[in-house]
Scaffold this motif. Structure first.
Motif, short mmCIF file in Angstrom:
data_model
loop_
_atom_site.label_atom_id
_atom_site.label_comp_id
_atom_site.label_asym_id
_atom_site.label_seq_id
_atom_site.Cartn_x
_atom_site.Cartn_y
_atom_site.Cartn_z
N HIS B 175 36.40 16.63 34.79
CA HIS B 175 37.13 15.73 33.91
C HIS B 175 36.96 16.17 32.46
O HIS B 175 35.85 16.54 32.06
CB HIS B 175 36.60 14.30 34.09
CG HIS B 175 37.48 13.27 33.51
ND1 HIS B 175 37.42 12.94 32.17
CD2 HIS B 175 38.46 12.52 34.05
CE1 HIS B 175 38.34 12.00 31.93
NE2 HIS B 175 38.99 11.74 33.06
N PRO B 176 38.03 16.18 31.67
CA PRO B 176 37.92 16.67 30.29
C PRO B 176 36.86 15.96 29.47
O PRO B 176 36.30 16.53 28.53
CB PRO B 176 39.31 16.44 29.71
CG PRO B 176 40.18 15.96 30.79
CD PRO B 176 39.40 15.85 32.05
N ASP B 177 36.57 14.69 29.82
CA ASP B 177 35.56 13.96 29.04
C ASP B 177 34.14 14.38 29.38
O ASP B 177 33.18 13.93 28.76
CB ASP B 177 35.66 12.45 29.33
CG ASP B 177 36.92 11.88 28.76
OD1 ASP B 177 37.55 12.60 27.97
OD2 ASP B 177 37.28 10.75 29.13
N MET B 178 34.01 15.19 30.41
CA MET B 178 32.68 15.46 30.96
C MET B 178 32.17 16.79 30.40
O MET B 178 32.87 17.80 30.49
CB MET B 178 32.84 15.57 32.47
CG MET B 178 31.65 15.21 33.25
SD MET B 178 32.10 15.29 34.98
CE MET B 178 30.91 14.15 35.60
N SER B 179 30.96 16.79 29.85
CA SER B 179 30.39 18.07 29.41
C SER B 179 29.63 18.67 30.59
O SER B 179 29.37 17.99 31.58
CB SER B 179 29.46 17.85 28.23
OG SER B 179 28.33 17.14 28.66
N MET B 180 29.26 19.93 30.46
CA MET B 180 28.50 20.57 31.55
C MET B 180 27.20 19.82 31.80
O MET B 180 26.75 19.70 32.94
CB MET B 180 28.18 22.03 31.20
CG MET B 180 29.36 22.97 31.22
SD MET B 180 30.24 23.03 32.79
CE MET B 180 29.15 24.05 33.75
N GLY B 181 26.60 19.32 30.73
CA GLY B 181 25.33 18.62 30.88
C GLY B 181 25.46 17.29 31.62
O GLY B 181 24.48 16.77 32.13
N GLN B 182 26.69 16.75 31.66
CA GLN B 182 26.88 15.47 32.35
C GLN B 182 27.16 15.64 33.83
O GLN B 182 27.19 14.67 34.57
CB GLN B 182 28.04 14.71 31.70
CG GLN B 182 27.66 14.09 30.37
CD GLN B 182 28.87 13.55 29.65
OE1 GLN B 182 29.97 14.09 29.77
NE2 GLN B 182 28.68 12.51 28.88
N ILE B 183 27.40 16.87 34.26
CA ILE B 183 27.66 17.09 35.68
C ILE B 183 26.38 16.78 36.45
O ILE B 183 25.30 17.25 36.09
CB ILE B 183 28.08 18.55 35.92
CG1 ILE B 183 29.41 18.82 35.22
CG2 ILE B 183 28.18 18.86 37.40
CD1 ILE B 183 29.85 20.24 35.30
#
Lengths: 91, 509, 143
Positions: B175-183
C-alpha cells in the motif's frame, strides 16, 4: 533480570572457561607426538561446557517466563497494550 | 478461500483459480500430504534400524532409495510448499493488496510442484539428497537418478518463480501509505528468504544440468575419469543449499513473530532488530557454504574462512531468540496450541544452534562429520524449529481456512508427544554420532551402545508418528465437524488480527 | 515502539560475539596443532574402492581390509579413491578424511597403545557402504 542474564554470561567467560582451561591444560603431559584425540575431545568438552551453561541460562529464562507470565498466574495482569488494542494486526 | 467448507465451491474452481488464498490452500494441502508421505519413510528407516541386521527392508539399495526420497520430499515438498502456503495467505493481506503481483505465475509455480514431486517419487533415486558425484555420475542406477535431476530442476524453477512473485508483491504492490518499516515481520521474512532463493538457486540449477550431461557422458565437469573435479559440484551444491537452510528457517521465524506477540498480548519487542537480523542472516548465509566440506581436503586457510563465516550467523540468530524472550516478558500469555509449538520451536532452536557452533569449529569435524551427530543436528533444525513453527502456524491458520476450530486438546497432545519424540530421536542421534555411527547406513555392527541408541531413537520416532496421526485426525475431523470458530477472534485474545477473512471471495476466475 | 532501552540487547549481542570469537580462536588453535604433520611420519597409501580398503606401507607391504601399525610411531595417510567418494575413518583415533577420486588427501595420527580399532567408511558410496569396514591393529613397538 536481563542484566543478571548478561552478568552470568560474562561470569562464564571470565571465570568458568579459564578454570576449565587450566584443568585441561594439566592433563596434557609432554609426549613425542601430540595426541589428536586429547586435543580434539578436550575442545569438544570445553565447547559443551559453555553450550550447556548458556543453554541452562536460556532455557531457564524461557521456562521462568512461561511460568510467570502465563495468563493463569495469580499476578497476571492485562498488558498496557490490551486496553488500546495496539499490539499488531493492521495498524 | 476462507470458510471453504461452509460455502462449498466445485473443486475445479479452487484448482484453476489464481486467487492467492486458493493457491495458498492448494500449497497447504500438498505440503501436508507430502509431510505424511515423507514421515512414513522416516518411520520405515527407524524401524529398520531398531535392531542390527536386515528386518523390514530387503536390501540396502531399497534403504538408500528410501532415505534419499525421505530427505528430498520433506525439504522440497513439505517445508518449502508449506512456507509458500503461509506466504500466499498472508503476504498480500499484510501489505494490503488484493492478490499476489502475478497471479498466473503464482498458479504456474504451484502446478510445477506436483510433476516435480511425481518425478522424485516415481524414480525413487538412491544417491542421497545431495547427489554427490562421481557416485551420481558413474554408479547411480538408471532412470531413477535422471528423474530425480529433472524433478529437482522443476522444483527449483518453481521456487524461483514463487520467490520473484513474493519480492515483486512486497516491494511494488504494498500500500502506498506503508513504508518498508511498517511491513509486518512475517512478510519481511518472505521478502528476505525470497531474495536468498533468487541468488542461491540458479547455482544449483546449473550444477544439475552439468550433472545430467555428465551422466549422459557428453561432458566431464565432475567426472575425474574425464578430467573433472567432484569437489566443484560440492561447492556449487552447498553454495545453494547452505543459504537454503536459511530460506527454510527464516519464514518459520517469521511465523513465530506472528504467533508470539499475538498470544503474549504485546507487540514485538523490537521490530527493527528483527528486520536487521533477517537481513544480516541473509547476507551471512552466503559466507558459510564450505563448512559442509571440511573433510574433503580443504586447506587450513579455507577452513578458517568458512568457520568465521559460519560463526557470523550466530549473533543474528541470537537476536531473534532475544526478541522472542523479550516479547513474552511482562506479557499475558495464553497457552493455546500455536503458542506451544512456537515456544517448543525456540527451545529446540537453541539446541540446534549450539550444535551448529560445535560443527563449525573445524577440528570437531573429525569426530562428527557424516555421523549421526549431523543427522541429529539438522533434524533439530528442520523438524525441531522449522516444522514446529510451521505446524504451529497451521493450527493458527486453521480457523479461517476452514471456518471451524481445531480440537484444542488433541492439538496440545500432538505438541507434547512431538516434543518428547523430537528430544528422544534427535538428542540420541547426537550421542550416536559421538559414538562414531556413520549416517546413511542400512545396517550396523552389534555394538551395544549403538543398539541402545538406535532403539531409543526409533521409539522417539514412533512417538512422533503417533502424534502425527492425531494431527491428521484432528485436521480432517475438525474441518468437517469442528465447532464453528468466531472468525473475528478465534483464540479469544482480543485485538485485531491479520486474518485474511476480509479478502474477497474469488468467485470469478 | 522505541519506548524501551536497547542496551540489554546490545550487551547480549556483544556477549554472543565474544563467545564466538573465543570458539573460533580455540578451534583455530587446535586445528593448527592437529594439522601439523611430524617430519618423521611414515607414509601409508590408503586406497578406497567400492567397497573395501587397501593399504600400502612405505616398505612396499600391501594389506587389504586390515591395517597393522606400531604404537609410538607417527603415520601419515595418503588417501586416494579408485571410483567414488569415500571417507576414511578411525573413530577411536579421531582420524577422518574423504577419499576423492583425482585427489590425494592426507591426515596423520600417532597410535600410543597396542589394540584393535574399527576402520569404517563415513561417506555414502553405494550398495555396501554400510559394510565398508576394516580393522586397525596397533602392535607393540618392534624395537
Amino acid at each position: 533480570m536481563r542484566n543478571l542474564l548478561g552478568l552470568f554470561l560474562v561470569l562464564a567467560i571470565l571465570v568458568v572457561i579459564p578454570s576449565v582451561d587450566h584443568v585441561f591444560a594439566q592433563a596434557d603431559e609432554p609426549a613425542k607426538y601430540i595426541d589428536r584425540r586429547v586435543l580434539i575431545w578436550n575442545l569438544f568438552f570445553k565447547l559443551m561446557t559453555v553450550a550447556f551453561t548458556v543453554g541452562a541460562v536460556v532455557s531457564g529464562t524461557l521456562i521462568w517466563i512461561v511460568w510467570r507470565f502465563r495468563e493463569t498466574h495469580p499476578q497476571a495482569k492485562p498488558t498496557e497494550y490490551e486496553k488500546s488494542d495496539t499490539w499488531g494486526g493492521p495498524a | 478461500m476462507t470458510l471453504e467448507l461452509q460455502k462449498p465451491r466445485p473443486i475445479w474452481q479452487i484448482m484453476f483459480s489464481t486467487h492467492h488464498t486458493d493457491i495458498g490452500l492448494l500449497y497447504l494441502i500438498l505440503s501436508i500430504a507430502f509431510l505424511f508421505l515423507g514421515g512414513v519413510l522416516a518411520l520405515i528407516i527407524r524401524a529398520e534400524l531398531f535392531f542390527p541386521g536386515p528386518q523390514i527392508i530387503a536390501d540396502s539399495m531399497t534403504f538408500n532409495r528410501i532415505f534419499t526420497v525421505h530427505g528430498t520430499t520433506l525439504i522440497f515438498l513439505f517445508i518449502l510448499p508449506s512456507a509458500s502456503a503461509v506466504g500466499n495467505y498472508f503476504v498480500p493481506i499484510m501489505i494490503r493488496y488484493k492478490d499476489m503481483a502475478y497471479p498466473k505465475l503464482n498458479a504456474i509455480a504451484f502446478w510445477m510442484i506436483p510433476p516435480g514431486g511425481a518425478l522424485v517419487w516415481l524414480g525413487f533415486a538412491d544417491f542421497t539428497w545431495y547427489a554427490t558425484p562421481p557416485y551420481s555420475i558413474i554408479s547411480a542406477p538408471g532412470p531413477a537418478a535422471d528423474m530425480w535431476i529433472f524433478g529437482l530442476k522443476i522444483l527449483g524453477i518453481s521456487s524461483v518463480l514463487g520467490a520473484i512473485n513474493f519480492i515483486v508483491t512486497i516491494m511494488k504492490c504494498k500500500h502506498p501509505d506503508m513504508s518498508m518499516g511498517q511491513i509486518p515481520l512475517l512478510a519481511w521474512s518472505f521478502l528476505v528468504s525470497s531474495m536468498i532463493i533468487v541468488v542461491a538457486i540458479p547455482t544449483f540449477a546449473a550444477a544439475l544440468l552439468m550433472l545430467l550431461t555428465d551422466r549422459l557422458g557428453v561432458s566431464g565437469f565432475f567426472n575425474p575419469a574425464m578430467g573433472g573435479d567432484p569437489i566443484a559440484y560440492q561447492h556449487l551444491f552447498w553454495f545453494t543449499f547452505h543459504p537454503e537452510v536459511y530460506v527454510l528457517v527464516i519464514p518459520a521465524i517469521g511465523m513465530m513473530y506472528e504467533i508470539i506477540p499475538r498470544f503474549s498480548r504485546k507487540p514485538i519487542f523490537s521490530k527493527s532488530s528483527g528486520i536487521f537480523a533477517f537481513v544480516l542472516l541473509a547476507v551471512v548465509s552466503f559466507s558459510s557454504w564450505a563448512h559442509h566440506m571440511y573433510a574433503s581436503g580443504m586447506s587450513f586457510t579455507e577452513k578458517t574462512v568458512f568457520m568465521v563465516g559460519t560463526l557470523a550467523a550466530v549473533p543474528a540468530s541470537g537476536m531473534h531468540v532475544f526478541n522472542f524472550i523479550a516479547t513474552m516478558w511482562n506479557g499475558r500469555i495464553k497457552f493455546l496450541t500455536p503458542m506451544m509449538w512456537s515456544i517448543g520451536g525456540i527451545a529446540l532452536f537453541f539446541s540446534a544452534g549450539a550444535g551448529g557452533v560445535a560443527n563449525a569449529a573445524m577440528p570437531l569435524d573429525f569426530t562428527t562429520h557424516d555421523t549421526y551427530w549431523v543427522v541429529g543436528h539438522f533434524h533439530l533444525f528442520v523438524m525441531g524449529t522449522i516444522a514446529f513453527g510451521t505446524i504451529g502456524f497451521i493450527y493458527y491458520m486453521f480457523p479461517y481456512v476452514t471456518g471451524r476450530m481445531y480440537n484444542e486438546t488433541m492439538g496440545k497432545v500432538h505438541f507434547i508427544l512431538s516434543f518428547i519424540g523430537a528430544i528422544l530421536v534427535f538428542f540420541t542421534q547426537h550421542m550416536l554420532g559421538l559414538l562414531g555411527m556413520p549416517r546413511r547406513i542400512f545396517d550396523y555392527p552389534e555394538i551395544p551402545s549403538w543398539i541402545i541408541g538406535n532403539q531409543i531413537a526409533s521409539v522417539g520416532a514412533m512417538i512422533i508418528g503417533v502424534s502425527m496421526v492425531i494431527f491428521l485426525y484432528n485436521l480432517i475431523y475438525s474441518s468437517a465437524k469442528g465447532k464453528p470458530a468466531d472468525i473475528h477472534d478465534p483464540f479469544g485474545l482480543g485485538g485485531t488480527y491479520y486474518y485474511p477473512f476480509e479478502a474477497k471471495t474469488p468467485h470469478h476466475n | 515502539m522505541g519506548h524501551h532501552s536497547n542496551w540489554p540487547e546490545w550487551l547480549y549481542v556483544g556477549v554472543i560475539i565474544a563467545l564466538m570469537v573465543w570458539v573460533g580462536a580455540e578451534a583455530w588453535n587446535v586445528e593448527r596443532l592437529v594439522e601439523h604433520v611430524p617430519a618423521d611420519a611414515e607414509v601409508i597409501i590408503v586406497t578406497a574402492q567400492q567397497w573395501f580398503w587397501s593399504f600400502e606401507h612405505e616398505d612396499g607391504t600391501k594389506e587389504i581390509g586390515t591395517l597393522h601399525v606400531e604404537a609410538g610411531k607417527a603415520y601419515k595417510f595418503e588417501i586416494i579413491s579408485k571410483d567414488v567418494n569415500h571417507s576414511f575413518n578411525i573413530h577411536d583415533y579421531v582420524v577422518l578424511m574423504d577419499a576423492v577420486p583425482g585427489r590425494v588427501n592426507t591426515v596423520w595420527f600417532a597410535p600410543d597403545k597396542a589394540g584393535e580399532h574399527d576402520i569404517q567408511c563415513r561417506e555414502y558410496c553405494g550398495l555396501l557402504h554400510y559394510n565398508m569396514r576394516g580393522k586397525l591393529i596397533v602392535e607393540e613397538p618392534s624395537r
